[in-house]
Design a protein around this motif. Structure first.
Motif, PDB file in Angstrom:
ATOM      1  N   ASP A 117       0.681  -1.318  -0.024  1.00  0.00           N
ATOM      2  CA  ASP A 117      -0.109  -0.123   0.053  1.00  0.00           C
ATOM      3  C   ASP A 117       0.792   1.289  -0.070  1.00  0.00           C
ATOM      4  O   ASP A 117       0.602   2.169  -0.695  1.00  0.00           O
ATOM      5  N   VAL A 118       1.926   1.372   0.585  1.00  0.00           N
ATOM      6  CA  VAL A 118       2.811   2.232   0.764  1.00  0.00           C
ATOM      7  C   VAL A 118       4.073   1.763   0.788  1.00  0.00           C
ATOM      8  O   VAL A 118       4.688   0.793   1.389  1.00  0.00           O
ATOM      9  N   ALA A 119       5.169   2.176  -0.180  1.00  0.00           N
ATOM     10  CA  ALA A 119       6.639   1.751  -0.280  1.00  0.00           C
ATOM     11  C   ALA A 119       7.376   2.791  -0.476  1.00  0.00           C
ATOM     12  O   ALA A 119       6.963   3.902  -0.852  1.00  0.00           O
ATOM     13  N   VAL A 120       8.736   2.575   0.197  1.00  0.00           N
ATOM     14  CA  VAL A 120       9.561   3.834   0.082  1.00  0.00           C
ATOM     15  C   VAL A 120      11.073   3.459  -0.177  1.00  0.00           C
ATOM     16  O   VAL A 120      11.292   2.387   0.353  1.00  0.00           O
ATOM     17  N   ALA A 121      11.354   4.209  -1.160  1.00  0.00           N
ATOM     18  CA  ALA A 121      12.964   3.633  -1.711  1.00  0.00           C
ATOM     19  C   ALA A 121      13.817   4.101  -0.768  1.00  0.00           C
ATOM     20  O   ALA A 121      13.794   5.458  -0.203  1.00  0.00           O
ATOM     21  N   MET A 122      15.032   3.355  -0.340  1.00  0.00           N
ATOM     22  CA  MET A 122      15.979   3.903   0.562  1.00  0.00           C
ATOM     23  C   MET A 122      17.142   3.065   0.201  1.00  0.00           C
ATOM     24  O   MET A 122      17.317   2.135  -0.586  1.00  0.00           O
ATOM     25  N   VAL A 123      18.278   3.784   0.914  1.00  0.00           N
ATOM     26  CA  VAL A 123      19.859   3.181   0.169  1.00  0.00           C
ATOM     27  C   VAL A 123      20.353   3.082   1.703  1.00  0.00           C
ATOM     28  O   VAL A 123      20.291   4.115   2.466  1.00  0.00           O
ATOM     29  N   GLU A 124      21.144   1.683   1.659  1.00  0.00           N
ATOM     30  CA  GLU A 124      21.815   1.656   3.032  1.00  0.00           C
ATOM     31  C   GLU A 124      23.047   2.421   2.956  1.00  0.00           C
ATOM     32  O   GLU A 124      23.760   2.444   1.883  1.00  0.00           O
ATOM     33  N   ARG A 125      23.584   2.550   4.189  1.00  0.00           N
ATOM     34  CA  ARG A 125      24.861   3.447   4.228  1.00  0.00           C
ATOM     35  C   ARG A 125      25.947   3.037   3.649  1.00  0.00           C
ATOM     36  O   ARG A 125      26.549   3.595   2.871  1.00  0.00           O
ATOM     37  N   ASP A 126      26.359   1.680   3.782  1.00  0.00           N
ATOM     38  CA  ASP A 126      27.484   0.916   3.146  1.00  0.00           C
ATOM     39  C   ASP A 126      27.475   1.120   1.698  1.00  0.00           C
ATOM     40  O   ASP A 126      28.592   1.173   0.932  1.00  0.00           O
ATOM     41  N   VAL A 127      26.237   1.082   1.216  1.00  0.00           N
ATOM     42  CA  VAL A 127      25.941   0.873  -0.344  1.00  0.00           C
ATOM     43  C   VAL A 127      26.303   2.331  -1.008  1.00  0.00           C
ATOM     44  O   VAL A 127      27.197   2.649  -1.983  1.00  0.00           O
TER      45      VAL A 127
END
Length: 256
Positions: free
Chosen positions: A128-138
């Protein structure tokens, strides 16, 4: 045939002066040039190049000013709509009827690519709700100089990547809630605390992953919420500060 998802680009100005615009003669951040084109143009062209994206609506306090941007001329299925002062209330007013999904991004997400859109939408399917995120090590593995706002959870530190997938009007209660806390959007613990003491304690003690935390937050509103981890570190580098723009222009020069 795949049904294309409509997209909204949030291109308004926040209250108060924007340091990025000082001395530029540019009236709004979305029109600030980066690598020879307005920020907004980079974002809209990336969306338009994606085979997964349908009509695009640009939301801003003065959308007519953005519609006159020459770099947007001739792009198909491009609409402009005036917004209010708040992000959440403006987005709520722009939601289509029903529960069809909608892609949301921002005008300063200038490194966006069709590949990022495809990765995000693939990972967001069924939510219903999705959020794009990036992990710090990446991020730091490729761009150690980049500074972001990080949310700490078990298994990693995360930064937002300015892409969201919303299932239509069923997310209205969440947007209403966000409207009350969005002034603290850069203060990770304040955002987490707003969802309740148990989520805050769990985050402080790192008792659960960010996926688990976001899922629990979504349940408060009866929503299936998920985080989509992005594999490209450039997904979370937006144009917030002069140093960001310097890095973005270097990255863009390397893409040619």
């Amino acid at each position: 045939m795949t049904i294309k998802i409509p997209a909204i680009v949030m291109a308004g100005s926040r209250p108060g002066p924007d340091p990025l615009l000082s001395g530029t003669g540019v009236s709004t951040k979305a029109l600030l040039p980066i690598a020879g084109q307005a920020m907004l143009v980079h974002v809209v062209r990336a969306l338009r190049a994606s085979p997964l994206v349908g009509p695009i609506t640009i939301l801003a306090q003065n959308s007519a000013e953005l519609a006159a941007e020459p770099g947007l001329a001739g792009l198909a299925d491009l609409n402009f709509s005036d917004s209010g002062q708040g992000i959440s209330s403006s987005l709520a007013a722009a939601l289509p009827p029903g529960d069809d999904p909608l892609l949301v991004t921002t005008a300063d997400n200038v490194l966006l690519t069709p590949a990022m859109v495809a990765e995000f939408l693939g990972g967001a399917e069924g939510s219903d709700v999705a959020v794009a995120m990036v992990e710090r090590d990446v991020l730091l593995a490729r761009y150690p100089q980049s500074q972001r706002t990080w949310l700490k959870f078990r298994g990693g530190w995360w930064s937002g990547a300015n892409m969201f997938r919303l299932r239509g009007r069923r997310v209205l209660p969440l947007l209403d809630f966000w409207g009350r806390i969005e002034r603290d959007r850069k203060k990770g613990l304040k955002i987490i605390a707003a969802f309740g003491p148990w989520l805050l304690i769990g985050a402080l003690l790192r008792l659960f992953t960010i996926q688990q935390g976001v899922a629990r937050a979504g349940l408060r509103f009866g929503l299936k919420a998920t985080v989509v981890p992005m594999s490209d570190p450039e997904a979370c580098i937006d144009a917030d500060k002069p140093v960001d723009i310097e890095l973005i222009e270097k990255i863009m020069a390397g893409r040619v």
